[in-house]
Write an enzyme that holds these catalytic residues in place. Structure first.
Site, PDB file in Angstrom:
ATOM      1  N   ASP A 106    -126.469 -75.465  62.808  1.00  0.00           N
ATOM      2  CA  ASP A 106    -125.778 -75.317  64.082  1.00  0.00           C
ATOM      3  C   ASP A 106    -124.281 -75.070  63.919  1.00  0.00           C
ATOM      4  OD1 ASP A 106    -125.906 -77.982  63.069  1.00  0.00           O
ATOM      5  OD2 ASP A 106    -124.968 -78.719  64.898  1.00  0.00           O
ATOM      6  N   GLU A 107    -123.732 -74.343  64.855  1.00  0.00           N
ATOM      7  CA  GLU A 107    -122.294 -74.213  65.108  1.00  0.00           C
ATOM      8  C   GLU A 107    -121.476 -73.685  63.929  1.00  0.00           C
ATOM      9  OE1 GLU A 107    -121.629 -77.360  68.708  1.00  0.00           O
ATOM     10  OE2 GLU A 107    -121.433 -78.187  66.690  1.00  0.00           O
TER      11      GLU A 107
END
Length: 887
Positions: free
Chosen positions: A539-540
């Site tokens: 993620d991210e």
């Protein structure tokens, strides 16, 4: 400020000035500042509407807030400029409106407050005000972190005593009206009267109406009139279970004060898969028959036997005679994946807290424990051969070179004696996996990458530096996670720099991942639960300053933060090794690097004999489909917020053949507050609250439906329509991220009891949940597809089961669950109280909390005009109370 100016005016009149003052011993200065009084006050959460140009300050979506720091010097005057106060500031300070001070962002949330050349000193007894402007909002008290500390060159750091607390109200001032994000925020502030109105449609049910109610709700049950008394103990026949499973069952019987007795009430178990047909021929299915003569449990497999036993135990009252109803139940799980996620990286949580969580999951038939073991703020598992991961990466302290530890984050302060530091030894982790295995729970370890990897990056840099000093050049580079040529200017979502991202283009990064997978796999094998699923994280991996809420200074757009984006880089943009990889054509561009790395890691996962890889959706978004990965199955934790389009984008993942685990922040993130009240704990970027009722009302397999039963972050109704086909959810998972959760008690407060609502939804599909229909429109407050009466009846039953039965069992287990604050009002001079979970004891005080009286709804007390009424709820065992509020 007036006090400060007057004090220095007095000093000047005596011929003493800051410039002529004798230099002070730096340790004495640090010691004295550590005794300062600190007050933090949020003064304006809508600063952009009140004269602050948030856009020109570079605030995301041009949103900023005002706050004031007050420092009170209780000792003699301080003239030294050689000091600095460090604090955790999760929302970056954009401006300081006192020219005697400046605030500097270090990395992550670590921020330094220090004097400027204009600093005139702290006069004796003076209070100094430091107005600041921060990005975003500060709507809940947990936006302010504890354990500010002070240090100076040559001095040892000291925590400022007034901030060394988990009771944040000790130094954070009441929010007053500063609880709204925008002027037209439609959320309702939860206070006694508004809470009373919210609870008004839920009544206390008579105990007899809960008789025979199994939790989670079974597919079918036929309740009979006779009861069975288990007072004389039970004769358990558990030959269908392993020794560890049998011990786990016996532990649960003992917790509920039911003894095992060879001559007691008989409970027989068997496994017979042939007895189950159709949708009930799945792992975990069971048939339960309770008669006065004995109980028979038939499981599709050993998991089914275990769950049948847990269903029987769910009928046992928390207190009083252990009477259970005679009945027949046929049951099978709704989803194959019924999960709970725990982040121990942001803040560490103890082995005992993890085991207690597994006990509760097992009792409620949850079967997947997603274990987040690494992030920017900490590495939490021992890896043989890489001791630096725990020697450096698991600890925080005031070492700005980060050769001994990570710098402080999230209110941990300068020392390593709190939950900012900690890790599981190899033996600890094996014990946890064994404990889970005995309770039919698969442990899914997550080592987050390529973003959220700072703890590993810093630890491996410390290893590199040590080995280089020893002249071991080859060994130093073997597991290095950064490309020294990479000078990219990036900012992660949590305000880290490029050290937040391991470099996915390095062979040494792949060696590191291979090493970690292999060592964790060996732990699982020793525990008797071979590693079945590897969670990649993913993620991210982005630079937030290049996100949609910012605009470039050369072509500014209204409503966005203005930055010179020419100075901003995508992750790895200046890494020569990544540039070469893109140039070679093996990866399309920088944006595709995370998904390319995921594909590479899937090859390693397969090579280790692990059949399933799982990830957050961001890490897989640029892969063609699930078949692109080497593993036989690929699962995705879907975490788009529904009202921002997640009701529609979820469908894309099923169409690409991923197993979709519904993990939506606005419904099943347990790090968000329970209610809209600044005194609650949690982040709130996805929603302002998620309580037990909202989670219970969530429809995970028909996401558009939720528009009729909930509101968006600002309390507004929203509309959903998806024209795409929906392949169905594979599972449901609730998440506890632990940025604001520093202790084990806080962890349990945030998880329980609302995890039980998620357990209910993951096991049982309710009658009010609708089939997904392509193109069907749902509009909050207008369409009426959902049977709201059925939903209300179902919730009322479930809420009473929690309040009258299940929370009392958690008392026995020592779980520090959240007690809901009561609703209360005064009507015609009499006090009325209610609570979200009926059955909990309620109390009130008329003497400012000096004494408390039990509230009886049949005998409402008279309240005088001048009486100040305080209210609270109490745990069934009488040992704990909710937050106290005044009418």
């Amino acid at each position: 400020m007036k006090k400060l100016q007057l004090s220095f005016l007095a000093l000047s009149m005596m011929g003493i000035t800051a410039c002529s003052a004798v230099p002070q011993n730096q340790q004495q200065v640090v010691d004295q500042i550590s005794q300062f009084g600190v007050q933090y006050q949020v003064t304006d959460n809508q600063a952009a509407s009140h004269g602050v140009d948030c856009a020109q300050l570079g605030a995301d979506w041009a949103s900023c807030n005002r706050a004031t720091i007050r420092l009170t010097n209780h000792g003699p005057a301080i003239t030294s400029k050689n000091w600095a106060i460090y604090m955790s500031n999760v929302h970056e300070t954009l401006r300081v409106d006192n020219d005697q001070f400046k605030m500097t962002h270090i990395v992550g949330d670590l921020t330094r407050l220090e004097p400027t050349d204009k600093f005139t000193g702290f006069a004796a007894g003076a209070t100094v005000e430091i107005p600041i402007v921060n990005e975003y909002w500060q709507l809940f008290i947990t936006d302010v972190m504890p354990r500010w500390y002070v240090t100076a060159a040559g001095a040892s750091p000291k925590i400022i005593t007034s901030t060394d607390t988990e009771n944040l109200t000790d130094f954070v001032m009441p929010f007053g009206e500063q609880w709204k994000r925008t002027a037209d925020d439609k959320n309702v502030l939860m206070q006694p009267v508004s809470r009373f109105e919210k609870n008004a449609d839920i009544k206390l049910l008579p105990a007899v109406s809960l008789r025979g109610q199994i939790t989670p709700t079974p597919r079918s049950v036929n309740i009979h009139t006779a009861d069975v008394d288990l007072s004389q103990g039970v004769a358990l026949q558990l030959n269908t279970l392993t020794a560890d499973q049998a011990a786990a069952v016996q532990q649960r019987f003992a917790l509920l004060n039911i003894k095992t007795n060879p001559t007691g009430y008989g409970i027989a178990t068997q496994i017979d898969a042939a007895r189950f047909k159709g949708e009930e021929a799945v792992s975990g299915a069971y048939q339960l028959t309770i008669t006065p003569r004995g109980t028979d449990i038939v499981g599709y497999d050993s998991a089914g036997v275990f769950y049948g036993l847990m269903s029987l135990l769910s009928l046992v009252p928390a207190e009083g005679k252990p009477l259970i109803a005679t009945l027949e139940a046929q049951d099978a799980p709704r989803f194959a994946y019924r999960g709970a996620f725990l982040d121990v990286a942001r803040n560490f949580h103890s082995k005992q807290a993890v085991l207690s969580m597994l006990d509760q999951m097992a009792a409620w038939k949850m079967n997947k424990f997603h274990f987040h073991l690494s992030d920017d703020e900490g590495w939490r598992i021992e890896i043989p051969g890489l001791p630096e991961l725990t020697e450096v990466g698991s600890k925080r302290c005031h070492d700005m070179d980060e050769q001994r530890c990570l710098v402080p984050q999230l209110g941990s302060g300068p020392f390593s004696d709190n939950n900012g530091s900690g890790y599981f030894s190899r033996a600890d982790y094996i014990d946890i996996v064994k404990y889970a295995q005995a309770r039919n729970i698969e442990v899914i370890p997550e080592i987050d990458m390529p973003a959220h990897a700072r703890a590993a990056v810093i630890a491996m840099e410390a290893r590199y530096n040590t080995l280089m000093k020893a002249g071991k050049t080859r060994e130093a580079s073997e597991f290095r996670l950064v490309d020294p040529t990479d000078t990219s200017n990036t900012t992660s979502v949590q305000l880290y720099d490029r050290t937040s991202y391991l470099n996915p283009c390095l062979d040494s990064s792949q060696r590191f991942v291979d090493k970690v997978i292999g060592e964790i796999q060996r732990m699982h094998r020793e525990a008797g639960q071979p590693l079945n699923t590897w969670h990649f994280g993913g993620d991210e991996a982005k630079n937030i300053r290049l996100g949609a809420g910012y605009t470039d200074i050369s072509n500014p757009e209204a409503g966005k933060g203005v930055l010179d984006q020419s100075k901003e880089d995508k992750p790895w943009a200046k890494s020569q090794v990544c540039q070469a990889l893109v140039k070679s054509g093996k990866v399309q561009d920088l944006e595709h690097l995370p998904s390319h790395f995921a594909l590479e890691v899937s090859q390693l996962v397969k090579a280790h004999g692990i059949p399933v890889m799982q990830a957050w959706q961001d890490g897989l978004k640029d892969a063609a489909n699930a078949q692109a990965f080497a593993t036989s199955r690929t699962r995705v934790n879907f975490w788009d917020t529904l009202y921002w389009g997640g009701f529609d984008s979820a469908n894309d993942w099923t169409q690409k053949n991923y197993d979709v685990i519904i993990s939506n922040p606005d419904y099943v993130y347990m790090d968000f507050p329970y209610e809209v009240n600044p005194l609650e704990r949690g982040y709130y970027w996805g929603t302002r609250y998620s309580d037990e009722r909202k989670m219970f009302s969530f429809a995970p397999d028909n996401l558009p439906q939720n528009a009729e039963t909930s509101v968006d972050r600002d309390g507004n109704a929203f509309t959903t329509t998806s024209e795409k086909p929906w392949g169905g959810a594979y599972g449901l998972s609730a998440q506890l991220w632990s940025e604001t959760v520093r202790t084990d008690q806080q962890m349990e407060y945030m998880i329980f009891p609302r995890l039980l609502s998620v357990a209910e939804r993951s096991w049982h599909r309710a009658s009010w949940e609708l089939d997904y229909q392509q193109g069907r429109n749902f509009k909050g407050g207008e369409t009426q597809h959902v049977n709201q009466k059925q939903l209300k009846r179902d919730w009322q039953r479930f809420a009473n089961l929690l309040g009258q039965r299940e929370l009392g069992k958690m008392d026995k287990a020592g779980i520090h669950y959240r007690l809901p604050v009561p609703g209360a009002r005064i009507l015609e001079g009499k006090l009325e109280m209610n609570v979200a979970l009926p059955g909990l004891p309620l109390q009130y005080s008329l003497d400012n909390g000096n004494s408390w009286l039990d509230y009886n709804p049949q005998d409402r007390p008279e309240i005088g005009v001048n009486d100040k009424v305080m209210v609270r709820s109490q745990s069934p065992d009488g040992t704990r109370i909710s937050r106290v509020e005044a009418l």
